[in-house]
Design an enzyme around this catalytic site. Structure first.
Site, PDB file in Angstrom:
ATOM      1  N   ASN A 164       0.798  -1.227   0.000  1.00 27.71           N
ATOM      2  CA  ASN A 164       0.000   0.000   0.000  1.00 27.71           C
ATOM      3  C   ASN A 164       0.837   1.286   0.000  1.00 27.71           C
ATOM      4  O   ASN A 164       0.348   2.339  -0.377  1.00 27.71           O
ATOM      5  CB  ASN A 164      -0.913  -0.046   1.238  1.00 27.71           C
ATOM      6  CG  ASN A 164      -1.513   1.282   1.580  1.00 27.71           C
ATOM      7  OD1 ASN A 164      -2.492   1.697   0.966  1.00 27.71           O
ATOM      8  ND2 ASN A 164      -0.913   1.982   2.548  1.00 27.71           N
TER       9      ASN A 164
ATOM     10  N   SER B 246      -4.836   3.451  -7.776  1.00 27.76           N
ATOM     11  CA  SER B 246      -5.539   4.732  -7.637  1.00 27.76           C
ATOM     12  C   SER B 246      -6.441   4.924  -8.849  1.00 27.76           C
ATOM     13  O   SER B 246      -6.178   4.363  -9.919  1.00 27.76           O
ATOM     14  CB  SER B 246      -4.524   5.879  -7.591  1.00 27.76           C
ATOM     15  OG  SER B 246      -5.174   7.131  -7.699  1.00 27.76           O
TER      16      SER B 246
ATOM     17  N   TYR C  74       3.008   9.776 -11.066  1.00 29.02           N
ATOM     18  CA  TYR C  74       2.078   9.092 -10.153  1.00 29.02           C
ATOM     19  C   TYR C  74       1.042   8.297 -10.950  1.00 29.02           C
ATOM     20  O   TYR C  74       0.816   7.115 -10.697  1.00 29.02           O
ATOM     21  CB  TYR C  74       1.399  10.133  -9.266  1.00 29.02           C
ATOM     22  CG  TYR C  74       0.465   9.547  -8.226  1.00 29.02           C
ATOM     23  CD1 TYR C  74       0.965   8.999  -7.052  1.00 29.02           C
ATOM     24  CD2 TYR C  74      -0.916   9.549  -8.414  1.00 29.02           C
ATOM     25  CE1 TYR C  74       0.113   8.458  -6.093  1.00 29.02           C
ATOM     26  CE2 TYR C  74      -1.769   9.029  -7.460  1.00 29.02           C
ATOM     27  CZ  TYR C  74      -1.252   8.482  -6.296  1.00 29.02           C
ATOM     28  OH  TYR C  74      -2.092   7.953  -5.349  1.00 29.02           O
TER      29      TYR C  74
ATOM     30  N   ALA D 150       1.117   7.233 -14.050  1.00 29.51           N
ATOM     31  CA  ALA D 150       1.720   6.108 -14.787  1.00 29.51           C
ATOM     32  C   ALA D 150       2.066   4.971 -13.830  1.00 29.51           C
ATOM     33  O   ALA D 150       1.872   3.794 -14.152  1.00 29.51           O
ATOM     34  CB  ALA D 150       2.962   6.579 -15.534  1.00 29.51           C
ATOM     35  N   SER D 151       2.553   5.333 -12.637  1.00 25.31           N
ATOM     36  CA  SER D 151       2.918   4.274 -11.672  1.00 25.31           C
ATOM     37  C   SER D 151       1.679   3.477 -11.260  1.00 25.31           C
ATOM     38  O   SER D 151       1.729   2.255 -11.113  1.00 25.31           O
ATOM     39  CB  SER D 151       3.607   4.875 -10.432  1.00 25.31           C
ATOM     40  OG  SER D 151       2.683   5.569  -9.608  1.00 25.31           O
ATOM     41  N   LYS D 152       0.553   4.162 -11.101  1.00 28.13           N
ATOM     42  CA  LYS D 152      -0.663   3.474 -10.651  1.00 28.13           C
ATOM     43  C   LYS D 152      -1.285   2.660 -11.780  1.00 28.13           C
ATOM     44  O   LYS D 152      -1.859   1.584 -11.547  1.00 28.13           O
ATOM     45  CB  LYS D 152      -1.657   4.486 -10.082  1.00 28.13           C
ATOM     46  CG  LYS D 152      -1.143   5.203  -8.825  1.00 28.13           C
ATOM     47  CD  LYS D 152      -0.818   4.232  -7.703  1.00 28.13           C
ATOM     48  CE  LYS D 152      -0.523   4.928  -6.393  1.00 28.13           C
ATOM     49  NZ  LYS D 152      -0.252   3.985  -5.293  1.00 28.13           N
TER      50      LYS D 152
ATOM     51  N   ILE E 153      -9.287  10.528  -0.919  1.00 29.48           N
ATOM     52  CA  ILE E 153      -9.435  10.075   0.461  1.00 29.48           C
ATOM     53  C   ILE E 153      -8.653  11.022   1.364  1.00 29.48           C
ATOM     54  O   ILE E 153      -7.521  11.408   1.028  1.00 29.48           O
ATOM     55  CB  ILE E 153      -8.862   8.634   0.624  1.00 29.48           C
ATOM     56  CG1 ILE E 153      -9.371   7.689  -0.488  1.00 29.48           C
ATOM     57  CG2 ILE E 153      -9.182   8.084   2.013  1.00 29.48           C
ATOM     58  CD1 ILE E 153     -10.845   7.405  -0.516  1.00 29.48           C
TER      59      ILE E 153
HETATM   60  P1  NAD Z   1      -0.401   8.568   3.572  1.00 32.30           P
HETATM   61  O1  NAD Z   1       0.648   9.542   3.186  1.00 32.30           O
HETATM   62  O2  NAD Z   1      -1.334   8.906   4.669  1.00 32.30           O
HETATM   63  O3  NAD Z   1       0.255   7.156   3.855  1.00 32.30           O
HETATM   64  C1  NAD Z   1       1.301   6.653   3.071  1.00 32.30           C
HETATM   65  C2  NAD Z   1       2.304   5.969   3.986  1.00 32.30           C
HETATM   66  O4  NAD Z   1       3.309   5.352   3.181  1.00 32.30           O
HETATM   67  C3  NAD Z   1       3.024   6.957   4.926  1.00 32.30           C
HETATM   68  O5  NAD Z   1       2.967   6.485   6.255  1.00 32.30           O
HETATM   69  C4  NAD Z   1       4.459   6.945   4.396  1.00 32.30           C
HETATM   70  O6  NAD Z   1       5.439   7.142   5.422  1.00 32.30           O
HETATM   71  C5  NAD Z   1       4.557   5.557   3.792  1.00 32.30           C
HETATM   72  N1  NAD Z   1       5.627   5.446   2.804  1.00 32.30           N
HETATM   73  C6  NAD Z   1       5.940   6.312   1.815  1.00 32.30           C
HETATM   74  N2  NAD Z   1       6.980   5.845   1.127  1.00 32.30           N
HETATM   75  C7  NAD Z   1       7.339   4.667   1.686  1.00 32.30           C
HETATM   76  C8  NAD Z   1       8.348   3.709   1.410  1.00 32.30           C
HETATM   77  N3  NAD Z   1       9.228   3.882   0.419  1.00 32.30           N
HETATM   78  N4  NAD Z   1       8.408   2.600   2.189  1.00 32.30           N
HETATM   79  C9  NAD Z   1       7.542   2.419   3.206  1.00 32.30           C
HETATM   80  N5  NAD Z   1       6.571   3.299   3.511  1.00 32.30           N
HETATM   81  C10 NAD Z   1       6.481   4.407   2.753  1.00 32.30           C
HETATM   82  O7  NAD Z   1      -1.219   8.352   2.203  1.00 32.30           O
HETATM   83  P2  NAD Z   1      -2.407   7.342   1.827  1.00 32.30           P
HETATM   84  O8  NAD Z   1      -3.353   8.152   1.053  1.00 32.30           O
HETATM   85  O9  NAD Z   1      -2.870   6.547   2.963  1.00 32.30           O
HETATM   86  O10 NAD Z   1      -1.621   6.424   0.783  1.00 32.30           O
HETATM   87  C11 NAD Z   1      -1.737   5.013   0.771  1.00 32.30           C
HETATM   88  C12 NAD Z   1      -1.847   4.551  -0.657  1.00 32.30           C
HETATM   89  O11 NAD Z   1      -3.092   4.991  -1.200  1.00 32.30           O
HETATM   90  C13 NAD Z   1      -0.765   5.113  -1.587  1.00 32.30           C
HETATM   91  O12 NAD Z   1      -0.311   4.086  -2.448  1.00 32.30           O
HETATM   92  C14 NAD Z   1      -1.506   6.175  -2.377  1.00 32.30           C
HETATM   93  O13 NAD Z   1      -0.914   6.410  -3.628  1.00 32.30           O
HETATM   94  C15 NAD Z   1      -2.876   5.542  -2.483  1.00 32.30           C
HETATM   95  N6  NAD Z   1      -3.971   6.445  -2.810  1.00 32.30           N
HETATM   96  C16 NAD Z   1      -4.313   7.475  -1.996  1.00 32.30           C
HETATM   97  C17 NAD Z   1      -5.368   8.308  -2.349  1.00 32.30           C
HETATM   98  C18 NAD Z   1      -5.818   9.470  -1.489  1.00 32.30           C
HETATM   99  O14 NAD Z   1      -6.656  10.273  -1.940  1.00 32.30           O
HETATM  100  N7  NAD Z   1      -5.308   9.611  -0.283  1.00 32.30           N
HETATM  101  C19 NAD Z   1      -6.061   8.086  -3.543  1.00 32.30           C
HETATM  102  C20 NAD Z   1      -5.682   7.025  -4.344  1.00 32.30           C
HETATM  103  C21 NAD Z   1      -4.643   6.205  -3.976  1.00 32.30           C
END
Ligand code: NAD
Length: 262
Positions: free
Chosen positions: A85, A138, A151, A153-155, A184
């Site tokens: 995640n 995402s 971002y 492209a990665s997703k 979110i």
């Molecule tokens: P967040 O920033 O609250 O949590 C992400 C966590 O990942 C953080 O605790 C960070 O320290 C950790 N992290 C970052 N790089 C890391 C690494 N190299 N190794 C280990 N941990 C690492 O954000 P979130 O929104 O909870 O993100 C979780 C996932 O959800 C991500 O993949 C994000 O791309 C995806 N996402 C989020 C949203 C949104 O709107 N928040 C939407 C779509 C997808």
């Protein structure tokens, strides 16, 4: 949904969606290895209850992913579920503004990270008779407009990755799926939410969404638990969208229930 005696690894477990997922798995009886780059993962585990251990690691680093899998095996006897995640945005920049270094780092964490999780966890999960891998993608991976160029492209790569993995893991009883959250409120998006509230524009957040709101981390984590459960025993190689309906439409004039469409 109960996960008694199941061993779950979650990356990005110090915040947002990963923290909610790790917590919900622990509450549902799982033994959890909560991983994050941030020191805050220790506080997450302390607040979690249940049987959980924290590991500071880099989800895009192969030796660290192997360390996480080894810890699950040593401490809890194996791995059943991996929620890959952890993710970073790399900023909201487009193709012309994004440096090669930012491209490399975003792809390393967001795409190579989940690939390494599959590579090292799937054989261990298969050894125990099967289980599930979930990768947080995402809506940005479905089409443009929900994040920077790297971002998005990665997703999109994560969605492709789970399709390939599901095929390669045929007959292993390991299912691999992606989750595609919409907007979110988490650490990743906190600045936007704070700014909107400070400027009285919170009503704009999620206004393009038919549910007219952003989502909570728990609303995504609940889907992660479902996809990891036996209830999803025939769901494999899919990208599950959890966005309140955002991606169900082209960007036309929004409609309202009870009012003429156009
Ligand atoms: P967040 O920033 O609250 O949590 C992400 C966590 O990942 C953080 O605790 C960070 O320290 C950790 N992290 C970052 N790089 C890391 C690494 N190299 N190794 C280990 N941990 C690492 O954000 P979130 O929104 O909870 O993100 C979780 C996932 O959800 C991500 O993949 C994000 O791309 C995806 N996402 C989020 C949203 C949104 O709107 N928040 C939407 C779509 C997808």
């Amino acid at each position: 949904m109960r996960f008694d005696n199941k061993v779950v690894i979650v990356t990005g477990a110090a915040s947002g969606i990963g923290r909610a997922s790790a917590q919900m798995f622990a509450e549902a009886g799982a033994k959890v290895v909560a991983c994050d780059l941030s020191e805050a993962v220790h506080a997450s585990v302390a607040a979690m209850g249940g049987e959980a251990v924290a590991l500071r690691m880099d989800a895009g680093d192969e030796a660290d992913v192997e360390r996480a899998v080894a810890l699950a095996c040593e401490r809890f006897g194996g791995v059943d579920i991996f929620h890959a995640n952890a993710g970073i945005t790399g900023g909201a920049s487009g193709i012309f503004e994004t440096s090669a270094e930012v491209w490399a780092e975003v792809l390393r964490v967001n795409l190579i990270g989940p690939a390494l999780a599959i590579k090292h966890a799937a054989p261990k999960i298969a050894e125990r008779g099967g289980g599930a891998i979930l990768c947080t993608a995402s809506v940005a991976g479905l089409r443009s407009g929900a994040g920077g160029a790297a971002y998005s492209a990665s997703k999109a790569g994560v969605i492709s990755l789970v399709q390939t993995a599901a095929q390669q893991l045929s007959t292993s009883n390991v299912r691999v799926n992606a989750i595609c959250p919409g907007l979110i409120e988490t650490g990743m998006t906190q600045r936007a939410f704070d700014h909107a509230r400070e400027t009285g524009k919170q009503g704009r957040l999620g206004r393009l969404n038919p549910l007219r709101r952003a989502g909570e981390p728990e609303e995504v984590a609940r889907v992660a638990l479902f996809l990891a459960s036996d209830g999803a025993s025939y769901v494999n190689g899919q990208a599950w969208v959890v966005d309140g309906g955002l991606s169900s439409s082209h960007p036309v004039t929004r409609q309202e229930y009870g009012k003429p469409a156009f």
